[in-house]
Each structure stands twice: as C-alpha cells, then as structure tokens.
Design a protein around this motif. Structure first.
Motif, mmCIF file in Angstrom:
data_model
loop_
_atom_site.group_PDB
_atom_site.id
_atom_site.type_symbol
_atom_site.label_atom_id
_atom_site.label_comp_id
_atom_site.label_asym_id
_atom_site.label_seq_id
_atom_site.Cartn_x
_atom_site.Cartn_y
_atom_site.Cartn_z
ATOM 1 N N UNK B 53 23.456 47.129 47.639
ATOM 2 C CA UNK B 53 23.718 48.450 48.221
ATOM 3 C C UNK B 53 22.401 49.184 48.458
ATOM 4 N N UNK B 70 30.758 52.185 49.714
ATOM 5 C CA UNK B 70 30.253 52.022 48.351
ATOM 6 C C UNK B 70 30.806 53.176 47.535
ATOM 7 N N UNK B 71 31.147 52.948 46.282
ATOM 8 C CA UNK B 71 31.466 54.095 45.416
ATOM 9 C C UNK B 71 30.858 53.944 44.030
ATOM 10 N N UNK B 72 31.091 52.819 43.373
ATOM 11 C CA UNK B 72 30.652 52.700 41.979
ATOM 12 C C UNK B 72 30.378 51.232 41.649
ATOM 13 N N UNK B 73 30.255 50.949 40.385
ATOM 14 C CA UNK B 73 29.764 49.644 39.922
ATOM 15 C C UNK B 73 30.901 48.655 39.630
ATOM 16 N N UNK B 74 31.927 49.162 38.949
ATOM 17 C CA UNK B 74 32.867 48.261 38.286
ATOM 18 C C UNK B 74 34.191 48.090 39.014
ATOM 19 N N UNK B 75 34.273 48.530 40.268
ATOM 20 C CA UNK B 75 35.603 48.631 40.863
ATOM 21 C C UNK B 75 35.776 47.838 42.149
ATOM 22 N N UNK B 78 39.217 46.695 42.778
ATOM 23 C CA UNK B 78 40.172 47.781 43.003
ATOM 24 C C UNK B 78 39.996 48.426 44.376
ATOM 25 N N UNK B 79 38.775 48.789 44.739
ATOM 26 C CA UNK B 79 38.584 49.472 46.030
ATOM 27 C C UNK B 79 38.984 48.555 47.182
ATOM 28 N N UNK B 81 41.195 46.298 47.090
ATOM 29 C CA UNK B 81 42.664 46.291 47.082
ATOM 30 C C UNK B 81 43.202 47.451 47.915
ATOM 31 N N UNK B 111 37.240 43.589 34.687
ATOM 32 C CA UNK B 111 38.622 44.057 34.582
ATOM 33 C C UNK B 111 39.256 44.260 35.967
ATOM 34 N N UNK B 112 38.530 44.923 36.847
ATOM 35 C CA UNK B 112 39.074 45.162 38.189
ATOM 36 C C UNK B 112 39.196 43.849 38.957
#
Lengths: 391, 322, 303
Positions: B53, B70-75, B78-79, B81, B111-112
């Motif tokens: 990024x 882009x939003x965050x590190x761990x998702x 999820x995003x 999806x 986890x995501x």
C-alpha cells in the motif's frame, strides 16, 4: 401501517428491513442479538432481499460493511459494547471515506466490572470518530430513528455513517406498542441508494490510499464541516418524517415544558421518559421545572443548547457513563456549550452498569438542580444511587 | 480468453504501472505486476497495511489502474467479502482480489482470512510472502523462517535469530477446503501463470501464496531476487503445489534437492547461522521434502540426517497429496 | 566552541544513511558539550528514494521541533538529487554545503553560491565499507567544512553510534572512512545558477479536495492523479547502474519482461524488448535472469 407489540431490537430490525438494506454483516453480542436474528429470519423467509454475512468478529463485520458500502450498496449492521470497541479501528475509516453505513448500537457497559446491562460508555467512547450518533427514548423512536438514519446518512450533503443508540434491555428486550410503517410509505420517504463513490472497474476509483501530511489536514477539516452541516439535514429529515408518518422528534434535541422553566434537566436515552414524569410532578407542585432531551450527541447542538438554555438559572445534565474524574461526557460537552452564558450547569451520573434509574433518583437530581437555580452551592458532579458518601 | 501457459501468452497490458516506490529488486513488485497483468482490467483491488500500500498508493496517485481500496491491516478477508457482495448485487463480475503480506495473512489477518475461507466467499486472496513485517522495518512474522535475523529476532549473545519454524499457512487454508489454493514462485514462470489464471477462472474462495524475496529484509543483492526464489524451490524451502477441491498436487518437482546452504548463503539474514542450526533447518526441510515429493528417491543431503525421513510432518493428514 | 542555533539539512536516498549521519553529527556536538537533536522527515519511501534528515546544534537547550527550512549547512549525500529536487531551497546566503561528488566545488551548480566542500564519498565508502553507505565519509567532509565539531568528537560519535549498532569492526572502518574524507575533501565556492523551483504539486484547499479520500483518473492542478497516476513518479532517477541490451543476442524468452519489478521493460510486437529508463531503478534482475547474456549492467545512472 401496522401496529405491533415488539422489542426495541425488533423495531430496529423492521426499520432495516423496510429500508431495503442489501448487505447485513453481523456478529452476535448480547443485547444486540435480537436485531440480527430477526434480520436473518426476514432474509431466509424471503421477506428481505439481502446478503446476511455471518462475520468472524465485529471488526470483520464493520470491514465487510465498509467493503459493501464502497461497493455501492446499502449496508446495515448492529453491535454493542465490546463489539463496538472491537470495531473501533474500522469505525474511523467510515466517515472520512464518506460511507453512509447505518448501525444500531445497543448500549451496554464496556470493560471490566463487566456486565451485559445498559451504560453509555461504549458509544460515548466513539463520539470523536466522525459517526453521527442519535440516542432514542422508546421502541417507536428506535424504529423511526433507524429509518431516518438511512435518509440522513445517504443525503448528498451529509454522506456520513449514523449510529442509532438504544439502551440495552430497557429498550432492546422490552416490548411496546410500535407502529410499523408500510413498505410503500417507506419507499416514498427513503429513495433508492445512489452511491457517491463506487468500486467499479468500469470507472476506476482510488479510495483511501495512504494520505501524506500535504493533504490529510484539509480532508479532516472537510469532514469536520460535513459533520457540522449535517445539523440542517437532520432538521429537514425530521420534518419530512413528520409529514410522512405523523411523528417527529425535534431534530438534534427536543424539549418538554421548558418555555418558562427556571431549571431543567438534560437527558438522553430512556431516562428521558422518567424525567418527563418528574417534570410533571414538579409542575404540579408549582415548580418551574423543564426538560431538554438530547437526541444527537454528534453533531452536538452547541447553538441549539445555548438558545434553549436562555432563561434557565440552572441545567442539570444526566450521564449514563463516566469520563473519569470529569463527570460524564455529556456534562462536559454541555458545560462547554454553555461556557459563556450565566446558566449554572451541574452533572449527574446515574444508572451505571445497568443499575435502574428509579423515580427517587430522578427527584433527587431535580432537587439538586433546583437548589443550584436558587443560588445554592452544589457539587459540580453528583453520583445518584451510590452507596457511601461521595468524596 | 485462451488458456495461458507461458510468458508469451500473457497480456502486455500493465494494470500495475511503473512509478511505484518499491526498493530496487523488490520480489513483491514482480509478483503483483504479473498477477495484475493476468487478472486484467476487470479487477477490484483491496490492499491492507503492507509495503504494497505504501509503495503503490500514496495520495493523490496509485500504481493500480483498477479500483483500489485500503482501510486497515487485519481485514483483507472481510473487506473483500463486502466488496464482492456489493458487486454481485450490482451485477458486476469483476474479480475481487486482496493483496496482503505475510504479516497481514499469517498473523494479524488470520481470523478474517479464515472467516472468508470458511464462508467460501467468491474472492481471490493473494498472500505476498516476504517472510516478515518489512513495511515497519523488518520484524519477525509467523512466516519468518527458522534461524533468520530480523529486528525482533536479533542475533544476540544468547539467542541467534528466530527459533521457530515457518507457519504452514497453506495447510491452514487447505483445512478450510477451498475450491483452490496454490503456492507460487516468481522464478517458475509458467507454473506461476497457470496458477494465477486458474485462480482467476474459478468461483469461490481462492488462495495464492507467493514467495516474494525482499532485498533489504533478506539482506540480499537486488539482482538476485528471482534467483533466490528459484533456489528456494530447489532446496525445498518453498514447494510448488496446488490444492484443488480437496486434492493436493505437486506442480513442480525439482530434480534433486540442493542443500539449504545454497539458499542461505545468498542472504545476509542467515549469515550468522551455525552448523547446528543449519542442520536443524535441513532436517525440517527433509521431512517437508519427503511429504511433498515422496521418498522413493533418497536425497543425499537428507540421507546424512538419520531422523529426517522418518520425522512426521505436522500436516500430513490435512494435505492429501495425490 | 560556543555557537548560536545552527541548522543542518541532509539530502540522501533511502539506504545511504542520511538519518544516521544526522544523528551522528548531533552526537558529536553533544560530546563537545552542546545541545543537539536529529530527526528524519518521516516519509514512507523506500531504499533508493529521496530522503531528508535534519540536525540542530546550539549551546542552549533546543526547543524547536519543526523541520529545517533555512539551513546553515546543507549536506547532499547523492549528487543526482540536485537534478531531481530543489535541494538547496532556503539555504542561507552565508550558509555552507557538503556534497558527495567526484567533482570540484567550482564544477557544482547548487543553485545558491556558497562555501562548499566536495568529497568522493561513494568511492571512499566502497573502499572502506564495501557498500555505498556514504554517511560516515560525508561526515568527515562536514568536519572539514565547518569546524562545527572536532574530528576527535566525530570519531567518538561514530564509534558510539556505529559500534553500538554494528559492532567494533564496523566502528573502525567507518571512522577510517570519515578520516579519509576529511583529508580528501576539496573546499571552494560552488555555483548558484540553477533555478530552485519546486516540482509541480496539486495542493487543494479543503473545499477542493474530492470527498471520501477518493479520486478517479484525471489531472488536477497540472498533476496526474488517481488510478495509474503513479506513472508521474520517474523512479529512474534512483538508478546507480543501468542495463544495456544486446538485441542480437536476445532469444525473446521474455524472462526479463516478466521479472522486472518496475514494469519498465516494454514488450514489442515481435517479443523483443526495450527499456523505459524513466522508471528503471537499476536492480539488475533482467541481466541475472537472461539465459542468453543479452543484458549487461553498466555502472552509472545514464541510459
């Protein structure tokens, strides 16, 4: 329109269904579960055409909502307490990206000395995130505020996420008479979602890359102005809702018997209902008591409060959460709003950790505010219903 | 589109353009550039916090010609999806791809990733594995190999480098039974191209795991990036296979196993390793080698290690090699 | 020695050690009993990309934490930066400069005519450190140029900072590099003819910034923005070595085209290739993967 006897959670679920929500990412947490369970039922029964996405956490639920909203569809989710805290990181991405996600937060205490009962410290901790926050008094308002939330969030002049906050158990699991509008009425009130920015290869958009110092400050001020300007749209949507459904709520704040009042209490959430009864009681005794019902914590009605407080000798502020050693967050905001007017502002912390706010507590609060109005010195902040003398 | 098998079949239309800020010789840039060539214009990209990024999307420009978020590190799981759900509802067929690093996949994003894989979301998840948190300045991740120096596994007087072996993310993903998961190397061109093409054509959750050598993090010469990726495969440090509908299949088998030192000696991050540690790594590699490639052919470098062949590889049950 | 606030700005590329240079200068000043600070411009760029670092030295405690806009001393670790950025912007008229170059001060056009020391720091670094990490060599020239700190204090500072991080041997070789640079530095006056214009930037007001941190493809304020807009970053200026292509030997396997991290190798209709050197960072992968030895890597950044 139909009349149902339903819980606050179900009232919210009906609103999300009537809003024709398209993507519902969800992770269960008490006392929010009834909302997402009901939505799952609507979807599996074919009554709502939406994707129910069982997320692996609230963090993922909000991330999915962000993806869906940036992808151009209406997204709704719901959470509470620890779930909201887990979302914290993702909450901050939403307003700056101007994604009109609507979320219900069923207020519940957060952190250690943990319980599943109502306290506002979960959503109050997010008041600087850029989300608009509305607190509701009863199940009808829960439904109505959720419907209005979509209209408000998606208004091109706003384009901000809205958090509808309702008191855990006191509303979420309490059934009341609720008028559920018909789909056609709602469709007239809430137009189809027309996204502003969409992730679509036909028209590629770069959304939220890393933003260096040369640009971030302008973006932040733009967001600050957007949150502030949403005040006008809130008033407009509230009036429009009133026209369409016969119920309106005063926009940012509402008042009760305030016109000639000497002293008043400011409340938010379900405590407002009890405060109305207390005002009636005091009025029947000939005392000039009044009530301000704060609906929106963000945008905060700085100007509206100054207008309403004019003529008040004292205003008490009820907080169902604590900002440690400073009273409650609502108190400090109200005090800031009224810093240049002569009205004395007192803070009142009650109902912490789900403790019931009883009529006696309410009388005690008004009594203190009345004494302050008479010029007596009272504590800046008083905890009501606390065992042991305050320091 | 006709089936791609070689470099010559690849489209020359770059969707990840020049002007990005990657270090000279960046393996991740090689992988992303070619993946984007194959995925083409009808693609939507999500990138979590990572080197990628930072090097490719700095306001007001981006190296991606496709839609980008882009939003965050761990998702990432999820995003992507959410994006796919929205695009499906809007009638778009676009490939939704998440391009995450190993830290964002093995560790904070696990986890995501698991959630998306378990729900069999219709997304392509690419893990660009440079074996550490390189964006933050070379810290250890679950993907860092045994023995390697990083800034959080320093070579100290008492402890030298990382003491744990690399997490087997492919086995973890395979345990979700996705339609497709494959490991790729930027040095094995045709294998790389076929796998990206296959991942693009399939529906449901697809996972690509690419080894992307990192010049400053691995302390290697910028010209050796592709060669190091090649040696990773030839020494068994990296294995090329795919798991398709529950069946694991080796897609490239080296002729003979090179000693791991051939791989280690090109990288400053292993320079401190002593014989005992190298032997321990070699032993682990031998077990992995026989799992992937069978033990009909005795590998001389493993024959020296008595235990190697009989050691039980931890994920034998999960990976059903055919 | 006693001095009033003295401000230094370092310009280098990621990997050359500009930040360590600033820190070491600060440490040397502290050793001399002064107050000092050093900090980088906290960017997110990578090895080879332009970086800036700052140092301040004063007899008294320094309270300022802002960047340095009008340096007393300018330290340029990579002379190619002069063509990329307005490096000397804000340099005081009576300021000084130290530049890593093989040329003499009179041959350098800095954009501001000042007292200047030049030193072949890259050559010195390659000799002593076997790597183009020029920070310690340049510090030797800094001592020579402005006598801000003594060579003795600088030696102690290098031993402290480099010894702690990389061990005693590294400390010794870095001290040797600084000492040699001190000897070899040439002092004179540089030229001030080059215009110091900033490159074009789009700096919108808050009303003008498109909402939602979102941009489509387009041009704003004369600058390409949005998806694919990164093409305006001509990363070829990072290059210190350059590929040379012998088309006669090329077997058209396209391995170089596949393996180039920059995408700066362009594929022709007939599968021969050409380089867009505007973007080539000179990593050398193309030459390494070529099975026909049709690509050689030549020292220097020129095409």
């Amino acid at each position: 329109m139909s009349v149902k006897v339903i819980s606050g959670d179900h009232a919210v679920a009906y609103a999300a269904k009537l809003a024709r929500t398209e993507v519902v990412p969800a992770f269960p947490i008490t006392p929010q579960t009834l909302i997402v369970e009901r939505l799952a039922e609507f979807i599996n029964d074919g009554e709502l055409d939406a994707d129910f996405i069982p997320a692996d956490s609230e963090h993922s639920a909000m991330s999915i909502a962000i993806g869906a909203s940036a992808g151009g569809v209406r997204a709704f989710t719901a959470t509470s307490s620890q779930g909201l805290a887990l979302m914290h990181e993702m909450l901050y991405a939403v307003p700056q990206c101007r994604l009109p996600i609507v979320m219900a937060n069923v207020n519940r205490s957060l952190g250690a000395a943990a319980g599943i009962w109502v306290e506002h410290n979960d959503s109050m901790a997010e008041r600087d995130s850029g989300w608009l926050q509305v607190y509701v008094e009863d199940n009808q308002e829960a439904l109505d505020a959720t419907l209005m939330a979509f209209r408000l969030a998606e208004d091109r002049r706003v384009l901000l996420p809205v958090m509808v906050c309702l008191d855990g158990f006191i509303l979420s699991h309490t059934v009341e008479r609720v008028e559920v509008p018909g789909q056609e009425e709602v469709d007239r009130f809430l137009p189809r979602f027309e996204p502003c920015t969409v992730l679509d290869p036909a028209e590629p958009k770069l959304i939220n890359p890393i933003v260096p110092p040369e640009y971030a400050m302008e973006m932040r001020y733009q967001l600050d102005r957007a949150v502030d300007r949403s005040r006008e749209v809130i008033a407009e949507v509230d009036a429009g809702f009133g026209k369409a459904f016969g119920r309106s709520y005063g926009g940012l704040l509402d008042t009760y018997r305030l016109e000639d009042a000497d002293f008043a209490l400011l409340t938010l959430g379900t405590a407002t209902g009890l405060a109305r009864a207390a005002v009636d009681e005091l009025r029947s005794e000939g005392k000039r008591a009044g009530l301000i019902k704060l609906r929106f914590m963000r945008p905060f009605p700085f100007q509206g409060l100054r207008e309403k407080a004019e003529g008040l000798k004292a205003l008490g502020v009820l907080d169902r959460s604590v900002s440690f050693n400073g009273g409650g967050p609502v108190y400090t905001e109200v005090a800031a709003a009224l810093c240049n007017v002569p009205t004395i502002v007192t803070g009142h912390v009650a109902g912490i950790g789900g403790r019931d706010i009883a009529p006696d507590h309410m009388r005690e609060m008004f009594a203190l505010v009345e004494r302050a109005a008479r010029g007596e010195r009272v504590r800046p902040v008083t905890w009501h219903g606390l065992r042991g003398e305050m320091e | 589109m006709s089936e791609m098998g070689t470099i010559k079949d690849m489209p020359a239309n770059d969707m990840f353009v020049s002007g990005h800020g990657a270090c000279p010789g960046c393996g991740m840039a090689v992988a992303v550039k070619n993946i984007m060539r194959i995925l083409g214009a009808d693609t939507t990209v999500y990138v979590p916090a990572s080197c990628l990024v930072v090097i490719s999307a700095m306001y007001p420009t981006s190296s991606f010609r496709t839609p980008f978020l882009f939003t965050a590190f761990e998702n990432t799981g999820a995003v992507t999806t959410g994006i796919r759900a929205a695009q499906r509802r809007r009638g778009l067929r676009s490939t939704v791809v998440g391009l995450a690093g190993d830290g964002g996949t093995f560790d904070i994003g696990l986890q995501a990733l698991s959630g998306a894989a378990e729900r069999n979301e219709d997304i392509l998840y690419v893990c660009l594995d440079n074996e550490g948190f390189m964006n933050t300045g070379i810290q250890r991740s679950g993907a860092t190999p045994f023995g390697a120096w990083t800034t959080t596994t320093p070579v100290g007087k008492k402890v030298e480098g990382k003491r744990e072996f690399k997490k087997d993310i492919m086995a973890i993903v395979a345990a979700h039974d996705p339609p497709y998961a494959a490991s790729l190397s930027i040095a094995h061109y045709n294998d790389f191209i076929k796998k990206v093409e296959k991942a693009k054509s399939k529906q449901g959750f697809r996972f690509l795991h690419v080894l992307t050598p990192c010049v400053p993090g691995w302390r290697s010469d910028s010209s050796m990036t592709v060669e190091i990726a090649r040696l990773a495969v030839e020494t068994g440090m990296w294995t090329l296979y795919e798991v398709e509908d529950g069946n694991a299949r080796t897609t490239y088998k080296p002729k003979a196993m090179l000693p791991v030192t051939d791989y280690l000696k090109l990288q400053g991050r292993f320079r401190h390793m002593e014989d005992a540690d190298i032997a321990q790594l070699q032993e682990w590699l031998c077990a992995k080698w026989y799992l992937h490639y069978g033990d009909e052919i005795e590998q001389p470098v493993c024959a020296m290690l008595e235990k190697g062949k009989r050691m039980r590889y931890p994920h034998e049950e999960q990976l059903h090699f055919v | 020695m006693g001095i009033a606030l003295y401000e230094v700005r370092f310009h280098g590329r990621g990997g050359q050690g500009a930040v360590m240079a600033a820190q070491t200068l600060a440490e040397a000043a502290v050793i001399e009993g002064m107050h000092a600070q050093a900090f980088p411009y906290f960017g997110a760029e990578r090895r080879g990309a332009p970086v800036t670092a700052f140092a301040r030295i004063d007899e008294r405690k320094i309270s300022i934490k802002s960047q340095v806009y009008e340096p007393d001393l300018l330290v340029v670790l990579d002379e190619t930066l002069l063509d990329v950025e307005p490096v000397a912007r804000g340099l005081k008229a009576d300021g000084r400069a130290v530049i890593n170059t093989r040329r003499l001060p009179t041959e350098i056009d800095l954009g501001v005519e000042v007292e200047c020391a030049t030193v072949p720091a890259t050559t010195i670094a390659m000799e002593h450190l076997k790597a183009p990490i020029v920070n310690t060599a340049i510090l030797g020239a800094v001592v020579r140029m402005c006598a801000l700190v003594s060579m003795e204090s600088m030696r102690e500072a290098i031993e402290s900072r480099f010894g702690e991080k990389f061990g005693e041997a590294a400390a010794r070789t870095n001290v040797a590099a600084a000492a040699m640079a001190y000897q070899q530095a040439a002092v004179g006056r540089c030229k001030g003819e080059r215009p110091l214009s900033s490159r074009e930037e789009w700096l919108p007001t808050w009303q003008e910034v498109p909402i939602g941190v979102a941009l489509g493809e387009g041009v704003k304020g004369g600058v390409t923005v949005g998806p694919g807009g990164a093409r305006r970053n001509l990363t070829g200026s990072w290059r210190v070595q350059t590929p040379r292509y012998d088309k006669g030997k090329c077997v058209r396997c396209l391995r170089c085209w596949f393996s180039c991290p920059e995408g700066c190798i362009k594929r022709e209709e007939d599968d021969y290739v050409r380089w867009d050197l505007n973007y080539c960072k000179g990593c050398g992968i193309c030459a390494q993967v070529c099975p026909a030895k049709a690509i050689a890597i030549i020292k220097g950044g020129q095409g």
